[in-house]
Design a protein around this motif. Structure first.
Motif, mmCIF file in Angstrom:
data_model
loop_
_atom_site.group_PDB
_atom_site.id
_atom_site.type_symbol
_atom_site.label_atom_id
_atom_site.label_comp_id
_atom_site.label_asym_id
_atom_site.label_seq_id
_atom_site.Cartn_x
_atom_site.Cartn_y
_atom_site.Cartn_z
ATOM 1 N N SER A 205 0.744 -1.032 -0.086
ATOM 2 C CA SER A 205 -0.080 0.031 0.104
ATOM 3 C C SER A 205 0.777 1.290 -0.032
ATOM 4 O O SER A 205 0.288 2.321 -0.013
ATOM 5 C CB SER A 205 -0.862 0.115 1.252
ATOM 6 O OG SER A 205 -0.076 -0.035 2.508
ATOM 7 N N LEU A 206 2.154 0.988 0.140
ATOM 8 C CA LEU A 206 2.982 2.307 0.103
ATOM 9 C C LEU A 206 3.514 2.715 -1.229
ATOM 10 O O LEU A 206 3.432 1.973 -2.272
ATOM 11 C CB LEU A 206 4.400 2.083 0.863
ATOM 12 C CG LEU A 206 4.103 1.658 2.482
ATOM 13 C CD1 LEU A 206 5.211 1.179 2.996
ATOM 14 C CD2 LEU A 206 3.299 2.644 3.233
ATOM 15 N N ASN A 207 3.905 3.850 -1.502
ATOM 16 C CA ASN A 207 4.579 4.424 -2.525
ATOM 17 C C ASN A 207 5.943 3.854 -2.751
ATOM 18 O O ASN A 207 6.972 4.999 -2.460
ATOM 19 C CB ASN A 207 4.370 5.798 -2.975
ATOM 20 C CG ASN A 207 4.983 6.202 -4.160
ATOM 21 O OD1 ASN A 207 5.070 5.515 -4.956
ATOM 22 N ND2 ASN A 207 5.239 7.479 -4.286
ATOM 23 N N ALA A 208 6.343 2.502 -2.444
ATOM 24 C CA ALA A 208 7.821 2.344 -2.420
ATOM 25 C C ALA A 208 8.272 2.134 -3.919
ATOM 26 O O ALA A 208 8.188 1.506 -4.789
ATOM 27 C CB ALA A 208 7.851 0.820 -1.842
ATOM 28 N N ILE A 209 9.452 2.924 -3.778
ATOM 29 C CA ILE A 209 10.086 3.247 -5.249
ATOM 30 C C ILE A 209 11.473 2.787 -4.923
ATOM 31 O O ILE A 209 12.044 2.436 -6.171
ATOM 32 C CB ILE A 209 10.047 4.841 -5.572
ATOM 33 C CG1 ILE A 209 10.846 5.673 -4.494
ATOM 34 C CG2 ILE A 209 8.745 5.180 -5.725
ATOM 35 C CD1 ILE A 209 11.240 7.003 -4.968
#
Length: 301
Positions: A205-209
């Motif tokens: 659910s995170l904007n993990a980049i």
């Protein structure tokens, strides 16, 4: 029968033939925890790589006693202490620290490629449950002991200008921030996943980049503005000039085969941990509590 060089695990009979010992003596040494072994469904198994390592360590008071290889979880204070120890011993000995993450470190320890593994798998309050449960997943854990290193503050590492927006934890997950996470099996990633789970969220659910492979790499990504936020220890945030939101106190501990505890280099390290200079260094880094460092906190007996 397979040749000994091809074996991964050996039976008591094979060990007796390999070491030219009486089979009853092999059983006795296994029961007394003198030989690296594990018992599965009532049968002793001996990892060959550890048998070879045991023989090497036994030669001439320990052919490998002039070196100590540390792996596992990343920590700034430990890195600095190992560097100082190496400066003291010069080229006479080797003291090496490779930050691999907790799980990979334990795998390397289990296979005999490392002498010590550092880990931080749970809060200080849950250490006796979470750390021991993790260790018991490795077949030769019965030969290990766990020694307390220190407690650390663990939490959110953020760009300084975002710190004021992190005072309410629930609001953090509503922000469109770029997350830098850690590899699977790292203690910091375990903490992040546990923190998210308590809030009904997941890493997906995170904007993990970005995935970082050490805490310092994680902090560097944020400091270079390649990401906004991640999970790590206070010392890493502070040395990188980043904001920090403390979320838990964790136990940073050392796992090793029982014989390694008495190795000269490790005792030097523990002695260094309690001296005033190290305590001052820990205070400057921030987030450390060195109370009870060096105490054995778990053994299989």
């Amino acid at each position: 029968m397979s040749e000994p060089s091809e074996l991964v695990y050996m039976s008591a009979k094979q060990v007796a033939e390999y070491l030219d010992l009486n089979e009853k003596k092999v059983y006795a040494m296994a029961n007394e925890r003198m030989l690296p072994a594990t018992k599965i469904t009532g049968k002793w198994l001996f990892p060959k790589i550890l048998i070879d390592r045991w023989v090497m360590d036994s030669c001439h008071s320990g052919m490998l006693s002039d070196r100590m290889l540390i792996t596992g979880s990343d920590d700034p204070l430990l890195s600095m202490l190992v560097a100082r120890l190496m400066a003291e011993v010069g080229s006479r000995e080797l003291i090496s620290y490779s930050a691999t993450g907790s799980r990979l470190g334990l795998e390397l320890l289990s296979k005999g490629y490392a002498d010590i593994c550092t880990l931080h798998w749970g809060s200080a309050d849950e250490r006796n449950i979470r750390h021991t449960a993790l260790l018991k997943g490795y077949p030769n854990h019965q030969q290990w002991i766990m020694v307390h290193g220190y407690n650390r503050q663990q939490g959110l590492i953020v760009r300084p200008e975002l710190l004021h927006r992190c005072q309410e934890e629930e609001m953090v997950l509503l922000q469109p921030w770029r997350w830098v996470t850690r590899q699977g099996g790292a203690g910091s990633q375990q903490h992040l996943e546990h923190w998210l789970m308590k809030r009904g969220a997941t890493v997906d659910s995170l904007n993990a980049i970005i995935t970082a492979f050490s805490e310092r790499e994680l902090a560097g990504c944020i400091a270079r503005n390649e990401a906004d936020i991640g999970f790590g220890c206070q010392a890493v945030a502070q040395e990188s000039g980043l904001g920090f939101v403390p979320l838990l106190t964790e136990s940073f501990d050392f796992v090793m085969p029982q014989g390694i505890y008495f190795r000269r280099q490790l005792q030097q390290l523990f002695k260094m941990l309690v001296n005033p200079g190290t305590r001052q260094m820990a205070a400057q880094l921030g987030g450390y509590d060195l109370t009870d460092c060096g105490q054995i906190i778990w053994s299989p007996q």
